[in-house]
Design an enzyme around this catalytic site. Structure first.
Site, mmCIF file in Angstrom:
data_model
loop_
_atom_site.group_PDB
_atom_site.id
_atom_site.type_symbol
_atom_site.label_atom_id
_atom_site.label_comp_id
_atom_site.label_asym_id
_atom_site.label_seq_id
_atom_site.Cartn_x
_atom_site.Cartn_y
_atom_site.Cartn_z
ATOM 1 C CD GLU A 42 -2.515 -1.386 0.087
ATOM 2 O OE1 GLU A 42 -2.935 -0.580 -1.027
ATOM 3 O OE2 GLU A 42 -3.593 -2.157 -0.253
ATOM 4 C CB CYS A 86 -1.226 7.330 1.641
ATOM 5 S SG CYS A 86 -2.366 6.484 2.364
#
Length: 473
Positions: A220, A254
């Site tokens: 990720e 993010c």
């Protein structure tokens, strides 16, 4: 291997051996045990809610308590509840169709079984969320877990390492605070699966290390996730929704909006709406609701990126009154940047801070072309009520996830998979996909009492010819 490396890796190896032995002795926990584990995880969070908030706040220097509760504690608790509701269905063997021409009376099934021991490498920006949410799916799938915390989360890491054993034993879950040099040794362990959340640069190193043991990875990563405000969408609504996400955690997310595309004739209005919203939300830089930049290195990087942009002719627009920087408390006022240089740091790497480049455009084609010239983003955020425009964006711009007419919310949906694509990551977790990521979907074929293959065994003759002609016609 040097002595220092041995001293770091030896406890990790011992922990892995302990968990793997426990797995081999008890490889498939039943649903009651898995539910009990999940409830213990939930009980830990509830029992330590204040201590968790205090530890994260101390690690940050200042972290809005409300943001910690909203973005970390709430998703963990509601995520566990979601998994508890669906676990029995996820664990149930799946019946699959059989090729009736070949196997009369045979049957197929797919059985999800635990992989074994899963490693998790956790970043600092949402350290509770990004350790406990994956752990929820790891335990739901019947696995054991070793979790390495970030060097920027020392107090939280210590709290988890010390207090979790009273809820879940070391042979099931074990947390490791980063004490220096732990990361490379951790990623080199022969786990049954490894989940890493963090930067693309570190993700490459983690994947290379895991590859030596052929450990499958879920990565990720980050990326420059754009928002696209289309003609006709209510500008003030778009601004407010974008700025809520951009200012949360001081932009250290993010999946936040990295930059925004706005019709050229709407740029001035966009800036004014943003200024009005931020002033109303925070009033001043030392607001208790506004989070600090995590460390001095990150603070210096963001200030340098702004200085570089200004030197290249960009216009910097601080959105709060007074000094835009507080170096003592590592705070940076939310900024809009106009005419950011294409080759500068703000446009070449993920910003990960409260800085929003606003880019004017004349046609949607320009936007799509520009986004597709870069790496595939972790998310894309189109703002439009025009179904044709939306279809064009979704079909032509690939990303890990999408929120339409808002930002970030796809991540908060427990029943949607979360993951990147290309340079923004690989693999998924959350929802059923999370359960399946940490399971071996084991195909099982049950032969009937009579095997039709017996008709095709040597010596081949007319019967074999007739059967094969039937199967291939």
């Amino acid at each position: 291997m040097q002595m220092s490396e041995l001293s770091v890796s030896a406890p990790l190896q011992q922990a892995l051996e302990q968990q793997r032995l426990a797995y081999h002795q008890h490889p498939v926990p039943d649903i009651d045990e898995r539910r009990a584990d999940l409830k213990a995880l939930k009980r830990f969070v509830r029992d330590h809610r204040d201590a968790l908030c205090d530890a994260i706040n101390a690690d940050y220097g200042h972290r809005s308590r409300h943001e910690t509760l909203l973005a970390e504690v709430v998703p963990v608790i509601t995520g566990i509840d979601h998994v508890l509701r669906h676990l029995s269905g996820w664990m149930r063997p799946q019946r699959r169709s059989i090729d009736l021409r070949s196997f009369f009376g045979a049957r197929n099934s797919v059985v999800p079984q635990p992989l074994g021991v899963v490693g998790v490498i956790v970043p600092w920006n949402f350290p509770l969320n990004l350790s406990f949410v994956p752990l929820t799916y790891i335990l739901a799938a019947g696995n054991r877990a070793m979790i390495k915390m970030s060097e920027n989360s020392p107090r939280l890491g210590q709290l988890l390492a010390e207090r979790m054993p009273a809820y879940l034993p070391h042979e099931k879950v074990r947390f490791f605070p980063e004490t220096g040099g732990l990361g490379p040794a951790f990623s080199a362990l022969p786990f049954d699966h490894l989940l890493f959340t963090g930067s693309g640069q570190t993700g490459r190193a983690v994947m290379a290390s895991a590859a030596r043991n052929l450990v499958p990875v879920t990565l990720e990563l980050g990326g420059k996730s754009p928002a696209i405000v289309c003609e006709g969408f209510a500008l003030q609504t778009a601004v407010e929704r974008i700025m809520v996400v951009k200012c949360m955690n001081a932009g250290q997310i993010c999946t936040t909006v990295d930059h925004v595309f706005v019709p050229e004739d709407s740029i001035t209005a966009f800036v004014e709406h943003a200024r009005s919203f931020v002033l109303k939300a925070y009033r001043e830089l030392d607001s208790v609701d506004y989070t600090s930049i995590i460390d001095q290195k990150s603070y210096d990087r963001l200030v340098a990126a702004l200085d570089e942009a200004a030197a290249a002719g960009a216009r910097l627009v601080p959105l709060l009154p007074g000094a835009p920087f507080d170096p003592v408390n590592r705070r940076i006022a939310p900024h809009i940047v106009l005419d950011a240089p294409a080759e500068g740091a703000l446009m070449q790497r993920e910003i990960f801070g409260p800085i929003l480049p606003v880019i004017g455009y004349r046609s949607l084609e320009q936007v799509i072309t520009r986004v597709n010239q870069g790496p595939r983003p972790l998310a894309v955020y189109p703002f439009t009520h025009d179904g044709g425009l939306l279809k064009s964006i979704l079909e032509r711009v690939m990303s890990g996830g999408v929120s339409v007419n808002d930002a970030l919310f796809h991540v908060a949906q427990h029943d949607l998979p979360f993951g990147g694509v290309g340079e923004s990551g690989m693999g998924h977790y959350h929802g059923r996909e999370g359960f399946e990521t940490f399971s071996k979907l084991r195909p099982i074929f049950h032969q009937a009492r009579f095997s039709s293959l017996k008709m095709l065994a040597p010596p081949y003759g007319r019967l074999a010819d007739r059967v094969l002609n039937f199967l291939t016609r």
